[in-house]
Design an enzyme around this catalytic site. Structure first.
Site, PDB file in Angstrom:
ATOM      1  N   ASP A   8       0.880  -1.160   0.000  1.00 28.48           N
ATOM      2  CA  ASP A   8       0.000   0.000   0.000  1.00 28.48           C
ATOM      3  C   ASP A   8       0.930   1.226   0.000  1.00 28.48           C
ATOM      4  O   ASP A   8       2.115   1.104   0.330  1.00 28.48           O
ATOM      5  CB  ASP A   8      -0.875  -0.041   1.251  1.00 28.48           C
ATOM      6  CG  ASP A   8      -1.690   1.214   1.436  1.00 28.48           C
ATOM      7  OD1 ASP A   8      -2.334   1.643   0.465  1.00 28.48           O
ATOM      8  OD2 ASP A   8      -1.677   1.775   2.552  1.00 28.48           O
ATOM      9  N   LEU A   9       0.417   2.372  -0.382  1.00 24.44           N
ATOM     10  CA  LEU A   9       1.266   3.569  -0.444  1.00 24.44           C
ATOM     11  C   LEU A   9       1.117   4.453   0.798  1.00 24.44           C
ATOM     12  O   LEU A   9       2.027   4.551   1.622  1.00 24.44           O
ATOM     13  CB  LEU A   9       0.919   4.370  -1.705  1.00 24.44           C
ATOM     14  CG  LEU A   9       1.657   5.694  -1.883  1.00 24.44           C
ATOM     15  CD1 LEU A   9       3.136   5.496  -2.121  1.00 24.44           C
ATOM     16  CD2 LEU A   9       1.052   6.484  -3.049  1.00 24.44           C
ATOM     17  N   ASP A  10      -0.085   5.043   0.916  1.00 24.22           N
ATOM     18  CA  ASP A  10      -0.337   6.011   1.980  1.00 24.22           C
ATOM     19  C   ASP A  10      -0.284   5.333   3.348  1.00 24.22           C
ATOM     20  O   ASP A  10      -1.070   4.429   3.626  1.00 24.22           O
ATOM     21  CB  ASP A  10      -1.723   6.650   1.782  1.00 24.22           C
ATOM     22  CG  ASP A  10      -1.812   7.428   0.476  1.00 24.22           C
ATOM     23  OD1 ASP A  10      -1.005   8.330   0.271  1.00 24.22           O
ATOM     24  OD2 ASP A  10      -2.709   7.114  -0.333  1.00 24.22           O
ATOM     25  N   THR A  16       1.562  10.043   3.966  1.00 25.91           N
ATOM     26  CA  THR A  16       0.587  10.966   3.382  1.00 25.91           C
ATOM     27  C   THR A  16      -0.729  10.925   4.140  1.00 25.91           C
ATOM     28  O   THR A  16      -1.580  11.782   3.921  1.00 25.91           O
ATOM     29  CB  THR A  16       0.313  10.603   1.912  1.00 25.91           C
ATOM     30  OG1 THR A  16       0.238   9.186   1.849  1.00 25.91           O
ATOM     31  CG2 THR A  16       1.378  11.131   0.997  1.00 25.91           C
ATOM     32  N   LYS A  44      -9.212   5.733   5.903  1.00 27.74           N
ATOM     33  CA  LYS A  44      -7.965   5.197   5.356  1.00 27.74           C
ATOM     34  C   LYS A  44      -8.218   4.022   4.414  1.00 27.74           C
ATOM     35  O   LYS A  44      -9.001   3.139   4.731  1.00 27.74           O
ATOM     36  CB  LYS A  44      -7.039   4.736   6.489  1.00 27.74           C
ATOM     37  CG  LYS A  44      -6.414   5.875   7.271  1.00 27.74           C
ATOM     38  CD  LYS A  44      -5.406   5.336   8.268  1.00 27.74           C
ATOM     39  CE  LYS A  44      -4.894   6.448   9.164  1.00 27.74           C
ATOM     40  NZ  LYS A  44      -4.068   5.908  10.248  1.00 27.74           N
ATOM     41  N   ARG A  48     -11.383   7.973  -2.785  1.00 25.35           N
ATOM     42  CA  ARG A  48     -11.689   9.370  -2.467  1.00 25.35           C
ATOM     43  C   ARG A  48     -13.203   9.582  -2.315  1.00 25.35           C
ATOM     44  O   ARG A  48     -13.663  10.222  -1.378  1.00 25.35           O
ATOM     45  CB  ARG A  48     -11.141  10.273  -3.576  1.00 25.35           C
ATOM     46  CG  ARG A  48     -11.107  11.746  -3.208  1.00 25.35           C
ATOM     47  CD  ARG A  48     -10.599  12.586  -4.371  1.00 25.35           C
ATOM     48  NE  ARG A  48      -9.336  12.077  -4.885  1.00 25.35           N
ATOM     49  CZ  ARG A  48      -8.843  12.360  -6.085  1.00 25.35           C
ATOM     50  NH1 ARG A  48      -9.502  13.159  -6.903  1.00 25.35           N
ATOM     51  NH2 ARG A  48      -7.695  11.835  -6.492  1.00 25.35           N
ATOM     52  N   SER A 114      -2.582   0.520  -4.366  1.00 22.71           N
ATOM     53  CA  SER A 114      -3.094   1.697  -3.645  1.00 22.71           C
ATOM     54  C   SER A 114      -4.417   2.159  -4.235  1.00 22.71           C
ATOM     55  O   SER A 114      -4.642   2.057  -5.433  1.00 22.71           O
ATOM     56  CB  SER A 114      -2.074   2.831  -3.758  1.00 22.71           C
ATOM     57  OG  SER A 114      -2.640   4.054  -3.350  1.00 22.71           O
ATOM     58  N   ALA A 115      -5.267   2.716  -3.399  1.00 25.72           N
ATOM     59  CA  ALA A 115      -6.539   3.273  -3.867  1.00 25.72           C
ATOM     60  C   ALA A 115      -6.357   4.674  -4.436  1.00 25.72           C
ATOM     61  O   ALA A 115      -7.274   5.239  -5.020  1.00 25.72           O
ATOM     62  CB  ALA A 115      -7.528   3.320  -2.710  1.00 25.72           C
ATOM     63  N   SER A 116      -5.156   5.221  -4.272  1.00 23.05           N
ATOM     64  CA  SER A 116      -4.957   6.630  -4.625  1.00 23.05           C
ATOM     65  C   SER A 116      -4.788   6.876  -6.113  1.00 23.05           C
ATOM     66  O   SER A 116      -4.074   6.163  -6.803  1.00 23.05           O
ATOM     67  CB  SER A 116      -3.726   7.173  -3.896  1.00 23.05           C
ATOM     68  OG  SER A 116      -3.468   8.499  -4.318  1.00 23.05           O
ATOM     69  N   ASN A 118      -3.436   9.598  -6.935  1.00 25.71           N
ATOM     70  CA  ASN A 118      -2.230  10.436  -6.915  1.00 25.71           C
ATOM     71  C   ASN A 118      -0.960   9.603  -6.740  1.00 25.71           C
ATOM     72  O   ASN A 118       0.126  10.162  -6.537  1.00 25.71           O
ATOM     73  CB  ASN A 118      -2.317  11.440  -5.758  1.00 25.71           C
ATOM     74  CG  ASN A 118      -3.415  12.471  -5.962  1.00 25.71           C
ATOM     75  OD1 ASN A 118      -3.368  13.253  -6.907  1.00 25.71           O
ATOM     76  ND2 ASN A 118      -4.415  12.467  -5.104  1.00 25.71           N
ATOM     77  N   LYS A 145     -11.053  -0.815  -1.504  1.00 24.26           N
ATOM     78  CA  LYS A 145     -10.795  -1.717  -0.392  1.00 24.26           C
ATOM     79  C   LYS A 145     -11.932  -1.505   0.627  1.00 24.26           C
ATOM     80  O   LYS A 145     -12.361  -0.377   0.782  1.00 24.26           O
ATOM     81  CB  LYS A 145      -9.453  -1.375   0.283  1.00 24.26           C
ATOM     82  CG  LYS A 145      -8.240  -1.522  -0.640  1.00 24.26           C
ATOM     83  CD  LYS A 145      -7.001  -0.882  -0.005  1.00 24.26           C
ATOM     84  CE  LYS A 145      -5.839  -0.834  -0.997  1.00 24.26           C
ATOM     85  NZ  LYS A 145      -4.657  -0.123  -0.479  1.00 24.26           N
ATOM     86  N   GLU A 169       0.046  -3.232   4.670  1.00 26.03           N
ATOM     87  CA  GLU A 169      -1.089  -2.315   4.754  1.00 26.03           C
ATOM     88  C   GLU A 169      -1.171  -1.624   6.108  1.00 26.03           C
ATOM     89  O   GLU A 169      -0.913  -2.247   7.134  1.00 26.03           O
ATOM     90  CB  GLU A 169      -2.386  -3.138   4.607  1.00 26.03           C
ATOM     91  CG  GLU A 169      -3.073  -3.019   3.286  1.00 26.03           C
ATOM     92  CD  GLU A 169      -3.618  -1.661   2.968  1.00 26.03           C
ATOM     93  OE1 GLU A 169      -3.724  -0.800   3.865  1.00 26.03           O
ATOM     94  OE2 GLU A 169      -3.947  -1.433   1.793  1.00 26.03           O
ATOM     95  N   ASP A 170      -1.564  -0.362   6.122  1.00 21.96           N
ATOM     96  CA  ASP A 170      -1.759   0.335   7.396  1.00 21.96           C
ATOM     97  C   ASP A 170      -3.233   0.496   7.749  1.00 21.96           C
ATOM     98  O   ASP A 170      -3.564   0.971   8.828  1.00 21.96           O
ATOM     99  CB  ASP A 170      -1.121   1.729   7.354  1.00 21.96           C
ATOM    100  CG  ASP A 170      -1.870   2.662   6.422  1.00 21.96           C
ATOM    101  OD1 ASP A 170      -2.176   2.244   5.284  1.00 21.96           O
ATOM    102  OD2 ASP A 170      -2.170   3.798   6.816  1.00 21.96           O
TER     103      ASP A 170
HETATM  104  C1  G6P Z   1      -5.403   5.857  -0.038  1.00 24.98           C
HETATM  105  C2  G6P Z   1      -5.666   6.503   1.295  1.00 24.98           C
HETATM  106  C3  G6P Z   1      -7.094   6.963   1.400  1.00 24.98           C
HETATM  107  C4  G6P Z   1      -7.473   7.803   0.197  1.00 24.98           C
HETATM  108  C5  G6P Z   1      -7.292   7.000  -1.070  1.00 24.98           C
HETATM  109  C6  G6P Z   1      -7.610   7.789  -2.317  1.00 24.98           C
HETATM  110  O1  G6P Z   1      -5.834   4.545  -0.006  1.00 24.98           O
HETATM  111  O2  G6P Z   1      -5.380   5.643   2.368  1.00 24.98           O
HETATM  112  O3  G6P Z   1      -7.242   7.678   2.605  1.00 24.98           O
HETATM  113  O4  G6P Z   1      -8.807   8.240   0.298  1.00 24.98           O
HETATM  114  O5  G6P Z   1      -5.955   6.543  -1.141  1.00 24.98           O
HETATM  115  O6  G6P Z   1      -6.585   8.712  -2.552  1.00 24.98           O
HETATM  116  P1  G6P Z   1      -6.617   9.886  -3.617  1.00 24.98           P
HETATM  117  O7  G6P Z   1      -5.195  10.373  -3.644  1.00 24.98           O
HETATM  118  O8  G6P Z   1      -7.021   9.288  -4.928  1.00 24.98           O
HETATM  119  O9  G6P Z   1      -7.593  10.878  -3.147  1.00 24.98           O
HETATM  120 MG    MG Z   2      -2.762   3.146   3.531  1.00 22.63          MG
END
Ligand code: G6P
Ligand code: MG
Length: 218
Positions: A8-10, A16, A44, A48, A114-116, A118, A145, A169-170
């Protein structure tokens, strides 16, 4: 042994999580309520859009249409991006670089799960792109997730079956996703929160491939 390491990233590679929290808190204030840190755990790991829905629920805000939701999510993301564009390599969490280097040396496959949306911006900013064989981020999956989609796609792209993979994973939702993908799950954080994980460590510091395999009796 384990052939694929999925991160996982964040909150695992970089902190972050604090920037996500600050940006959501700012949005909560804009909407007229406070958002306390103890409720942040729920946001977490989830997408988004899902995080926004949880935040609105915490604030007791109900009547809101899809366009307004999108505008709020965009606003939060613009604040979040201000933080990540200022990030430095010193913000890579302790133990991450030595562990990634060890994996590279042993030619073990590495993926990001990662779900991000970014994720690539962040990895680029931290000079970490070269460590990853596969990147699965929020742009490549549709189910957040605890759905296992993100990790199953990472395993597929690594050409590995799920039981050959381990996830770091955190987030509670992320551990759940890893376990329902049929993978090993290592929690990074508190054992009280991440009790569904096979192992929990406070950080990636001092973790080695051997210590992981030994702890899992592999
Ligand atoms: C990660 C974080 C979440 C966040 C998600 C989406 O998994 O743990 O807290 O909501 O990414 O990130 P984004 O950068 O696309 O808003
Ligand atoms: Mg995380």
């Amino acid at each position: 042994g384990i052939e694929g390491y999925i991160f996982d990233l964040d909150g695992v590679i970089v902190d972050t999580a604090k920037y996500h929290y600050s940006a959501w808190k700012k949005l909560a204030h804009r909407l007229g309520f406070d958002f306390q840190e103890d409720e942040n755990e729920r946001l977490k790991g989830v997408s988004r859009t899902r995080a926004l829905e949880i935040l609105l629920d915490i604030g007791g805000i109900k009547a809101i249409n899809p366009e307004e939701k999108r505008a709020l999510a965009d606003l939060k993301n613009s604040w979040y991006q201000e933080y990540i564009l200022r990030m430095e390599t010193s913000e890579i969490l302790p133990g991450v670089l030595p562990f990634l280097r060890e994996l590279r040396k042993r030619t073990i496959k590495i993926a990001l799960g990662s779900a991000s949306k970014n994720a690539v911006t962040i990895l680029d900013k931290l000079n970490l792109m070269a460590y990853f064989d596969v990147i699965v981020d929020g742009n490549k999956v549709t189910k957040a997730k605890p759905d296992p989609e993100v990790f199953l796609l990472a395993a597929k792209l690594l050409n590995l079956s799920p039981e050959k993979c381990i996830v770091f994973e955190d987030a509670f939702s992320g551990i759940e996703a890893a376990k329902s993908a049929g993978m090993y799950a290592v929690g990074i954080g508190s054992p009280q929160v991440l009790y569904q994980a096979d192992l929990v460590f406070p950080s990636l510091e001092k973790i080695t491939i051997d210590s992981i395999e030994k702890a899992l009796s592999l």
